[in-house]
Design an enzyme around this catalytic site. Sequence first.
Site, PDB file in Angstrom:
ATOM      1  N   PHE A 132     -29.852  27.466 -25.036  1.00  0.00           N
ATOM      2  CA  PHE A 132     -29.983  28.174 -26.311  1.00  0.00           C
ATOM      3  C   PHE A 132     -30.342  27.278 -27.490  1.00  0.00           C
ATOM      4  CE2 PHE A 132     -26.854  30.841 -23.921  1.00  0.00           C
ATOM      5  CZ  PHE A 132     -27.785  31.793 -23.565  1.00  0.00           C
ATOM      6  N   ASP A 170     -19.974  32.434 -16.991  1.00  0.00           N
ATOM      7  CA  ASP A 170     -20.887  31.287 -16.834  1.00  0.00           C
ATOM      8  C   ASP A 170     -20.065  30.007 -16.679  1.00  0.00           C
ATOM      9  OD1 ASP A 170     -23.307  29.990 -16.588  1.00  0.00           O
ATOM     10  OD2 ASP A 170     -23.641  29.797 -18.751  1.00  0.00           O
TER      11      ASP A 170
END
Length: 505
Positions: free
Chosen positions: A218, A335
């Site tokens: 990200f 995750d």
Amino acid sequence: MAKLWISSAVLVVHTVLLGSSQALWCNCTTAQCEKTGSQCETDGACMASTSFIDGQEQHIRICITRDKLVPPGQPFYCLGAEGLLNIHCCYTDFCNSIDLKVPSVTSPSGLEGGYGPGGTWGLVELVAVIAGPLFLLCLLLLVGVFLYQYHQRAYNHRQRLEVEDPSCDHLYPAKDRTLQDLIYDLSTSGSGSGLPLFVQRTVARTIVLQEIIGKGRFGEVWRGRWRGGDVAVKIFSSREERSWFREAEIYQTIMLRHENILGFIAADNKDNGTWTQLWLVSDYHEHGSLFDYLNRYSVTTEGMIKLALSAASGLAHLHMEILGTQGKPGIAHRDLKSKNILVKKNCTCAIADLGLAVRHDSATDTIDIAPNQRVGTKRYMAPEVLDETINMRHFDSFKCADIYALGLVYWEIARRCNSGGIHEEYQLPFYELVPSDPSIEEMRKVVCDQKLRPNIPNWWQSYEALRVMGKIMRECWYANGAARLTALRIKKTLSLLSIQEDIKV
Ligand SMILES: Nc1ncnc2c1ncn2[C@@H]1O[C@H](COP(=O)(O)OP(=O)(O)OP(=O)(O)O)[C@@H](O)[C@H]1O
Ligand SMILES: [Mg+2]
């Protein structure tokens, strides 16, 4: 304009001359002058003008006495007036015998573009025409300035109110307060969900970035300084606004703070005019991720148990639902992997990267976002995620998938445990079975079809700690998610192990 100046000069000269009271003869068209042979005598000026009376063009010639020549230089009598189309004043004998030409374009009111004694606009009109728009402009400017100042004052007032609100006073970052003070206030203030937004913004905007420490999906992670302490700043690209928002939202879940979950400090979206910078500020851990740590160091049995137990404690807290007004929903990470767990100075873990997490609302038995089927890192995906058999309506399914990933992380830690002078090199789970960035299909074949799991060496059975760790891993990797251990059960087992091994955690 030039015409105006010349005429004015001439008039001034004549006014001076007339000051000596010299008499002047002029042509005269009025009835009174018939007796004097259409002539008149004056101490002022002769005037000629043209006018339309009953549609007929008339030439008027008269004398103007000196007392009417005011103001000096621009006598009213010599300026245009309604009905008189063209006016001429002069100061020599019979100088008004000329026939003035009628202006070619006339307006119904008799006004025409033109200035000065020969023009048809009066001084008052001229002043009105010039000063009117100027006045309006000034008025608009004044209103604009007033509105701007009013807005600024209201804004400053609002800011002051926020800062000076006595209920928030203890949370505003006074100059001498450290981050630890602020966070301490936060954990004792009872809100349990994070610093107030304006404090977050103030903190974020006074951070000085030092160096980049990592790059993820990200964006970038930086080490920054705030009032003499280190902080980690995750900078999201503007495309990832949703991920930034979601991660900040999850971190601010009420009562989430825990020693084994990365300490969230602030979220800020700063618009620099061209793009929006999205910041997520958290505690900084100089060891970096568990992945970085295990690559660099091997661990003792004590080190392994501390890492494993703290990771289980963090996950148990995340998964746990706490009831009550100050309660916390159950949260599944989705995750979990060694890159998303940080190692603290005291060699315990802090679970990080909560951007993909989901929260459970037990009252309605729903999940707070529509969960997409396969998120997370393929290598760490549970078999039911890989083959899409996971029951997404059931929140516990996500917790079970986290446990599978935790088992893989334990395998990474245990391989690095120094027992009897032996330890293995660092490897990612399935390193020998799939390539470096495996596809879902490659993972599915190994995990679902071939039902393979990372190897648990036989020699681990000879060491109690490794034996327990191996047993936990197997029980995390069952194909049936519901049969796997819970984070709380793992935490209890490892707590017992740490007591057995006489480890202070
Ligand atoms: N709070 C922190 N303190 C110290 N180092 C950190 C911190 N947060 C992240 N890092 C470092 O920055 C790296 C990048 O983190 P980031 O979460 O962006 O990516 P990643 O975990 O490597 O990959 P992914 O995008 O799949 O999560 C981490 O691997 C870690 O080394
Ligand atoms: Mg990460």
